[in-house]
Design an enzyme around this catalytic site. Structure first.
Site, PDB file in Angstrom:
ATOM      1  N   CYS A 175       0.821  -1.208   0.000  1.00  0.00           N
ATOM      2  CA  CYS A 175       0.000   0.000   0.000  1.00  0.00           C
ATOM      3  C   CYS A 175       0.863   1.269   0.000  1.00  0.00           C
ATOM      4  O   CYS A 175       1.509   1.572  -0.993  1.00  0.00           O
ATOM      5  CB  CYS A 175      -1.002  -0.026   1.147  1.00  0.00           C
ATOM      6  SG  CYS A 175      -2.295   1.216   0.966  1.00  0.00           S
ATOM      7  N   HIS A 203      -3.954  -4.828   0.037  1.00  0.00           N
ATOM      8  CA  HIS A 203      -3.537  -5.347   1.339  1.00  0.00           C
ATOM      9  C   HIS A 203      -3.626  -6.868   1.353  1.00  0.00           C
ATOM     10  O   HIS A 203      -4.684  -7.414   1.656  1.00  0.00           O
ATOM     11  CB  HIS A 203      -4.417  -4.761   2.438  1.00  0.00           C
ATOM     12  CG  HIS A 203      -4.156  -3.315   2.687  1.00  0.00           C
ATOM     13  ND1 HIS A 203      -3.142  -2.882   3.505  1.00  0.00           N
ATOM     14  CD2 HIS A 203      -4.737  -2.200   2.190  1.00  0.00           C
ATOM     15  CE1 HIS A 203      -3.118  -1.558   3.519  1.00  0.00           C
ATOM     16  NE2 HIS A 203      -4.079  -1.125   2.726  1.00  0.00           N
ATOM     17  N   GLU A 234      -2.617  -8.819   3.494  1.00  0.00           N
ATOM     18  CA  GLU A 234      -2.919  -9.272   4.863  1.00  0.00           C
ATOM     19  C   GLU A 234      -4.403  -9.216   5.167  1.00  0.00           C
ATOM     20  O   GLU A 234      -4.853  -9.739   6.181  1.00  0.00           O
ATOM     21  CB  GLU A 234      -2.106  -8.446   5.875  1.00  0.00           C
ATOM     22  CG  GLU A 234      -2.592  -7.024   6.132  1.00  0.00           C
ATOM     23  CD  GLU A 234      -2.181  -6.005   5.078  1.00  0.00           C
ATOM     24  OE1 GLU A 234      -1.682  -6.416   4.010  1.00  0.00           O
ATOM     25  OE2 GLU A 234      -2.363  -4.801   5.311  1.00  0.00           O
TER      26      GLU A 234
END
Lengths: 193, 251
Positions: free
Chosen positions: A77, A175, A177
């Site tokens: 990001c 993202h 994650e």
């Protein structure tokens, strides 16, 4: 495996740490040059504002170190944006690992670009076993333009770089994650480099 | 194209998931972490955890639960309910929440929205608005929908956008718990006029209601609780139905 996550004054560092933990890896979260240098892999996560994070990593010597690293590095990001040449966000000069500009989305649609969108034109090891048009999670108001180092594209208002790669430097605008099973696969691919 | 999001909401009281019927009647529906993980596995795009008793009984927020959720989930989640100030938010974000939602506290102190946006970024500031249609127009309700205010929903929504909100979670008090469909008119009005995403909430009873809220209501995301908790609408089936109706969803 020794994974270092760069610690700085903002960011989703905790989320990245937890995601790695779910994959069985306990990273060290640090802003110490020596620890970053000796890590097998380095992750540069991000949520925050470009100029203040640049100032933070400059003050700690991380800005000088990062472009010289030879192990795999993954920007996430804001991490991706700071690895570019410059960002329109408060006219910040960035690291220049990717020779491309970061611009603000035109206000033709809702900004930030927030939610799940598709990645296309996938290239390279980061996307092994990831299907074209897979959905990943984005939250950002600035984007890196398409360029020869683009290894994944996404369309929102206009096509932009969802991921880039140059040698050992990898970066994703989304993202991983927070991107479910697809994101986990991408993180696993990075860990396997 | 950005996918329309399906967001199960887990109302939590004393560490257990509950669903308020019209925000008053409560019945249990399981462990919040397990339920959240199950939803993520089924294809939920995001989750909302709402500490429903906090603002009433002045209970502290549910940080431990948030920590466990953050360890487990691989999709984004928002937490809300009883958030009073900047420090509550700092605590919840540090525990691993991706976004926080404020409702009553923002109405009582609109500057809070600005403070939060400046310190943590707009992307994590969701303003929840409980709205009710009255003869005087659409009005904002607070305290879990129990207390009316004199604020007009449309004006309040614009104000929080100007103060830096990143998203609006719009719950229709008239529709919540009825299973008669979302409040399409007010949802559309806000979704079309505001430069930030609007999550529609309240009234989901069938798959068709979700089609409507995206096609007619122009919502960016739809939130529901009981239809998901009790398995009335399985998320994979809902998403296939939406795709059949040419609505972009993540499958």
């Amino acid at each position: 495996m020794n994974i270092a996550v760069i610690k700085y004054n903002a960011g989703n560092i905790h989320s990245v740490r937890l995601a790695l933990r779910r994959l069985g890896v306990e990273p060290v979260v640090t802003d110490e040059i020596q620890v970053l240098k000796s890590a097998d892999k380095v992750i540069f996560p991000g949520v925050g504002e470009a100029s203040s994070v640049m100032r933070y990593i400059r003050d700690r010597g991380i800005a000088d170190l990062l472009p010289q690293l030879i192990q795999p590095v993954l920007g996430i990001c804001l991490g991706l944006q700071l690895m570019c040449r410059a960002s329109e966000e408060n006219a910040s000069r960035c690291l220049g690992i990717f020779n491309t500009a970061v611009r603000r989305f035109p206000a033709n649609d809702k900004v930030p670009h927030m939610g799940w969108n598709k990645i296309h034109n996938l290239k390279g090891d980061l996307f092994r076993n990831v299907q074209s048009a897979a959905f990943v999670y984005f939250v950002h108001s600035y984007y890196a333009e398409l360029n020869p180092l683009t290894v994944a594209t996404t369309d929102y208002i206009l096509p932009f770089s969802a991921a880039m790669q140059r040698d050992n430097f990898y970066a994703v605008q989304f993202h991983p994650e927070k991107s479910g099973a697809v994101g986990e696969q991408i993180l696993r691919n990075f860990l396997a480099l | 194209m950005l996918a329309k999001r399906i967001i199960p909401c887990l109302d939590v009281r004393d560490g257990q998931t509950v669903k308020g019927i019209n925000f008053v009647n409560i019945r249990a529906a399981g462990d919040p972490v397990e339920l959240g993980a199950a939803y993520a596995g089924q294809g939920a795009d995001e989750l909302v955890y709402l500490d429903i008793t906090a603002s009433v009984e002045r209970r502290g927020t549910f940080v431990e639960l948030v920590e466990r959720v953050a360890q487990t989930l691989n999709i984004p989640f928002t937490v809300g309910g009883g958030i009073r100030n900047e420090e509550d938010v700092a605590c919840l974000l540090a525990a691993g929440a991706d976004k926080i939602s404020v409702n009553t506290a923002a109405v009582n102190c609109p500057e809070l929205v600005e403070t939060l946006a400046r310190r943590f970024g707009s992307q994590c500031v969701v303003v929840a608005i409980d709205t009710k249609r009255t003869p005087e127009g659409d009005l904002v309700y607070i305290h879990g929908g129990r207390t009316p205010t004199e604020r007009r929903t449309q004006e309040w929504a614009r104000e929080v956008v100007n103060r830096g909100a990143g998203e609006i979670l719009l719950t229709s008090m008239d529709h919540d718990g009825t299973k008669n469909g979302f409040a399409l008119e007010i949802t559309r009005e806000l979704a079309e006029s505001l430069p930030i995403p609007v999550i529609a909430s309240g009234g989901a009873g069938s798959k068709e209601h979700f089609v409507e809220v995206f096609k007619v209501g122009k919502a960016d995301a739809a939130l529901a609780a009981s239809v998901f908790h009790f398995g009335e609408i399985p998320i994979p089936e809902l998403k296939r139905h939406l795709r059949t109706n040419r609505i972009e969803v993540r499958l």
